[in-house]
Design an enzyme around this catalytic site. Structure first.
Site, PDB file in Angstrom:
ATOM      1  N   LYS A 175       0.808  -1.216   0.000  1.00  0.00           N
ATOM      2  CA  LYS A 175       0.000   0.000   0.000  1.00  0.00           C
ATOM      3  C   LYS A 175       0.844   1.270   0.000  1.00  0.00           C
ATOM      4  CE  LYS A 175      -3.762  -2.452   0.284  1.00  0.00           C
ATOM      5  NZ  LYS A 175      -4.628  -2.619  -0.897  1.00  0.00           N
ATOM      6  N   LYS A 188       0.695   5.333  -4.963  1.00  0.00           N
ATOM      7  CA  LYS A 188       1.106   3.959  -5.261  1.00  0.00           C
ATOM      8  C   LYS A 188       1.704   3.850  -6.653  1.00  0.00           C
ATOM      9  CE  LYS A 188      -2.769   2.424  -2.456  1.00  0.00           C
ATOM     10  NZ  LYS A 188      -4.142   1.896  -2.503  1.00  0.00           N
ATOM     11  N   GLU A 196      -7.298  -1.629 -10.040  1.00  0.00           N
ATOM     12  CA  GLU A 196      -8.347  -1.356 -11.008  1.00  0.00           C
ATOM     13  C   GLU A 196      -8.955   0.030 -10.767  1.00  0.00           C
ATOM     14  OE1 GLU A 196     -10.252  -5.627 -12.227  1.00  0.00           O
ATOM     15  OE2 GLU A 196     -10.914  -4.768 -10.317  1.00  0.00           O
TER      16      GLU A 196
END
Length: 217
Positions: free
Chosen positions: A14, A74, A165
């Site tokens: 993360k 990220k 996604e």
């Protein structure tokens, strides 16, 4: 360390350590894994856009705005980012290019073997193009086989990963000119090394019990 141990102990990252970069020779292994990833009837309906510079990663990160801002870091802090793309259509030209590459690579001992391969692959492709009418969904399934290959490979290479996604595909496709090239972005994979501040690494891994996910017959 065996592969089961990797699966049991490694976590989706993360937070990446922006100061650490994947060595070129290590990332080359990821590229090889993607090129040789499996696909139904060797259809290979994919393309991979690789970003390693800050400028290139920033272009991809545009697709996180405004609704997916939690994924921006990220992408920007990862060492490398891969956009997994699917073909927008499975056309006869792609079928022909696959067959000629297989022929060049020595897959066919006889002309009949080449014809058989073409007919067999065309059967499945046309099944999805014309009968089931789910060719796009079928191609995206193949892209996720490549994603799984990359994730497993990254784990064995000691890399941390975060598949996403959560992005605006329209923005991403426009930024990278994907649709003009006959592709669309499906999933983004960030790779690198986790930050010491990555909270997810401190949490226990949670999966449904074996009795729930397996049936032995």
């Amino acid at each position: 360390m065996n592969i089961v141990h990797h699966a049991q102990t490694r976590y989706t990252t993360k937070a990446f350590d922006a100061s650490r970069k994947i060595p070129a020779e290590t990332f080359e292994e990821i590229r090889k894994l993607l090129r040789f990833a499996p696909s139904s009837v060797n259809s290979q309906p994919w393309h991979f856009v690789v970003a390693s510079s800050d400028e290139a990663k920033a272009r991809i990160a545009k697709a996180t705005q405004p609704g997916y801002a939690y994924n921006e870091a990220k992408i920007k802090n990862a060492s490398h980012v891969i956009v997994f793309c699917a073909r927008a259509a499975f056309d006869d030209a792609h079928l022909a290019s696959l067959l000629e590459q297989e022929d060049k690579d020595g897959r066919f001992a006889t002309p009949e073997a080449k014809t058989g391969q073409h007919n067999g692959r065309s059967f499945y492709v046309n099944l999805h193009r014309f009968d089931a009418k789910d060719a796009q969904h079928w191609m995206e399934k193949q892209v996720y086989l490549a994603l799984g290959t990359a994730l497993l490979g990254a784990s064995t290479l000691g890399l941390d990963a975060c598949p996403m996604e959560g992005f605006d595909a329209r923005i991403l496709d426009e930024e990278l000119g994907l649709r003009a090239k006959g592709y669309t972005g499906i999933v983004i994979l960030s790779l690198g090394y986790r930050s010491p501040e990555d909270f997810n690494a401190k949490l226990p891994k949670s999966r449904l019990p074996e009795s729930t996910v397996f049936t032995d017959i």
